[in-house]
Write a protein that holds these residues in place. Sequence first.
Motif, short mmCIF file in Angstrom:
data_model
loop_
_atom_site.label_atom_id
_atom_site.label_comp_id
_atom_site.label_asym_id
_atom_site.label_seq_id
_atom_site.Cartn_x
_atom_site.Cartn_y
_atom_site.Cartn_z
N SER A 1 -33.63 39.42 -15.20
CA SER A 1 -34.14 40.07 -13.77
C SER A 1 -33.92 41.40 -13.68
O SER A 1 -34.80 42.12 -13.15
CB SER A 1 -33.49 39.24 -12.86
N ARG B 1 -36.44 43.52 -15.64
CA ARG B 1 -37.65 43.47 -14.84
C ARG B 1 -37.65 44.33 -13.74
O ARG B 1 -38.76 45.16 -13.27
CB ARG B 1 -37.84 41.86 -14.33
N GLU C 1 -38.16 47.83 -15.12
CA GLU C 1 -39.64 48.07 -15.49
C GLU C 1 -40.42 48.26 -14.16
O GLU C 1 -41.04 49.26 -14.19
CB GLU C 1 -40.01 46.65 -16.05
N ASP D 1 -45.99 38.39 -22.26
CA ASP D 1 -45.02 37.26 -21.49
C ASP D 1 -44.84 36.05 -22.24
O ASP D 1 -43.87 35.32 -22.07
CB ASP D 1 -45.82 37.10 -20.26
#
Length: 697
Positions: free
Chosen positions: A79, A82, A85, A248
């Motif tokens: 997480s 992410r 990003e 992904d």
Amino acid sequence: MSASYEIHGPVAVITLNNPPVNGLGHATRSAVAEGLEKAQADDSVRAIVITGAGKAFSGGADIKEFGSPKALAEPNLLSLIRLVELCSKPVVAAVHSVCMGGGLELALGCHYRVAAPGANVALPEVKIGLIPGAGGTQRLPRVLGLETALNMIVSGEPVKSELLASLPGQKLFDKLIDGDLLAGAIAFATEVADKRPLPLVRHLKVTHPNPDAYVQFARNTVKAMSKHFPAPAKCVDAVEAAMTKKFDDGMVFEREIFTALMFTPECKALRHAFFAERAASKIPDVPEDTPLREVKKIAIIGAGTMGGGIAMNFLTAGIPVVMLEMKPEALERGVATIRKNYEAQVKKGKLKPEKFEANMALLGTTLDYAAIGDADMVIEAVFEDMEVKKAVFEKLDAVMKPGAILATNTSTLDVNRIAAFTKRPQDVIGTHFFSPANVMKLLEVVRGEQTAKDVLATVMALGKKIRKTCVVAGVCDGFIGNRMIEQYSRQAGFLLEEGCTPQQVDRAVEKFGFAMGPFRMGDLAGNDVGWYIRKRRYVEKPELRYSKTADLLCEMGRFGQKTGAGWYDYQAGKRDAIPSAVVEQMIEDHRQTMGITPRQVSDEEIVQRLVFALVNEGARLLEEGIALRASDIDMVYLTGYGFPLHRGGPMCYADTVGLYNVVQAMKRFARNPNDDAAFWQPAPLLARLAAEGKSFS
Ligand code: NAI
């Protein structure tokens, strides 16, 4: 404080701060997430730098959280990456010193990466039986290409940042910064602050001129090299997915593999060994901040097999050594062997010629005790004979400066008695090296009844300096390793009496994963060593039954490889063990005199009898306080006796089998009239843990 937040002009700097290596524990992850939020809310901030305080960028997962729910608590590492990003402002990782595992995965999630030269960059998860689990297998190939990334992931070995930065076409580092890393990173961040779109590793493609053939080649190589471990082959699968799957989907694939590996016995064993190594250096009643004695010069008494090997450890570590012998020839022989061993390393390219010369320059020799009195520590490695040890220690007591540490390398003698030959038993300790002492990782540190705490702490620290795995043992015949191996050897003898051949026993044990079975091992080490010990030991303890086959072998002069014959036959100049008809006949004749009708023994029974013999004696050592913890025993066996790493050591293996099952097997063995019922009496600790449904760990 687990991460700090500071503003430097238009740049927010988030500094990981979780000593010793900025592990990405929950508090640290949360602090980074907060920093990102703050920076995005602050209009004056145009870019963000993430770096690490102290000696690391980040060493990865926080090992204190291993296996606890905290490791997965949000923001978990996936997480957090992410969040990085998706950050609206560019995030620059400023990498230095150590950038490993989750630390590297975090950096790979950043939009840019700059590095100081000299940083160790690695994804070492494979070493604990895993694959990287936060995108490492998907992102690293995208920035370093298939081959380099796969090599790093399968080996887990660190590569220097400057080397990686110099690879053609690499996209891992945007810039290598000499000098002040933080200033350089801030300048870089300012430069790229307004560039859009923000670059993401996930958008890069992995290309290779011949991907299928390369992956197939890698798969074959890895399988051959790591037959007992599933993780390396899984690294290949995951890295391949970086090429064949959408990003992904690759991430999901990586996660599935990671989670499945987590529950394998091999992963459990490797994690056990990882923690066991760290635990072994802790001694409950010796505080970690115990002041150490200074050790700048070592003296070694006896320049034989062990003395020379021991000396090499210190020379390699840059510590001067003086060797003392009785005769000049013995000194010459000792020095020549050291020189020859180093030369072999130079030939193999493992040692630089300058370092070889420097090591040799640190070595001195003497025939005179007066020349060693100023050494900070002396290690005795003379003949294994109490009278000889007595003479040496009385002499040492007379000449060594006050406070010098007096160590003995004895493998079987009573360290307390040796200490009593001096007027300073508090300074006496056992340092039991394993042969060849310059190669073997294990050092049993034998704590005498009166050994001072600072002496113990100093020797443990010194052991670490010469890159040994140190395990503390109390005083008893054989300490931890050899006391256990005696029971293993006794069982090996009983197995011969029952119907096994040496080669059948060796094969079963080697299939289990041991580097060498008991009989090949005996031939390598010399069967006369055990013969000599048995003559003393079983006279002192006549109630102990053991198979006479090993004595009969020695009476035939079959001492092993050195005499060209042992349990096996050997051809001159070769080490291949050839089954021996003579030995089989000797065993057969012995069975007849014992009145034993041979039977077929299964490989499973062979392995269980040998390994559970170790386990039962290990339990006794724990009970008696000779070993401090079960994991110490495992370390001794993993680093000193070739116990298969993927089994985690004898005690870990017993836990995996289940102690209840171990005890049940022992009861079965005890009912076998050709075995020894007394031998299989479970140690009280083992019986109790089994009854309570508990484990050693
Ligand atoms: P070794 O026989 O190869 O070497 C002993 C050396 O000590 C000889 O060079 C001898 O000249 C010298 N020496 C004997 N008495 C002396 C004295 N009074 N003063 C000075 N030098 C003297 O023996 P090794 O194998 O090196 O064993 C040494 C010690 O290490 C023994 O206590 C042994 O039990 C122990 N040990 C041996 C292991 C092995 O695998 N060889 C493993 C672990 C410990």
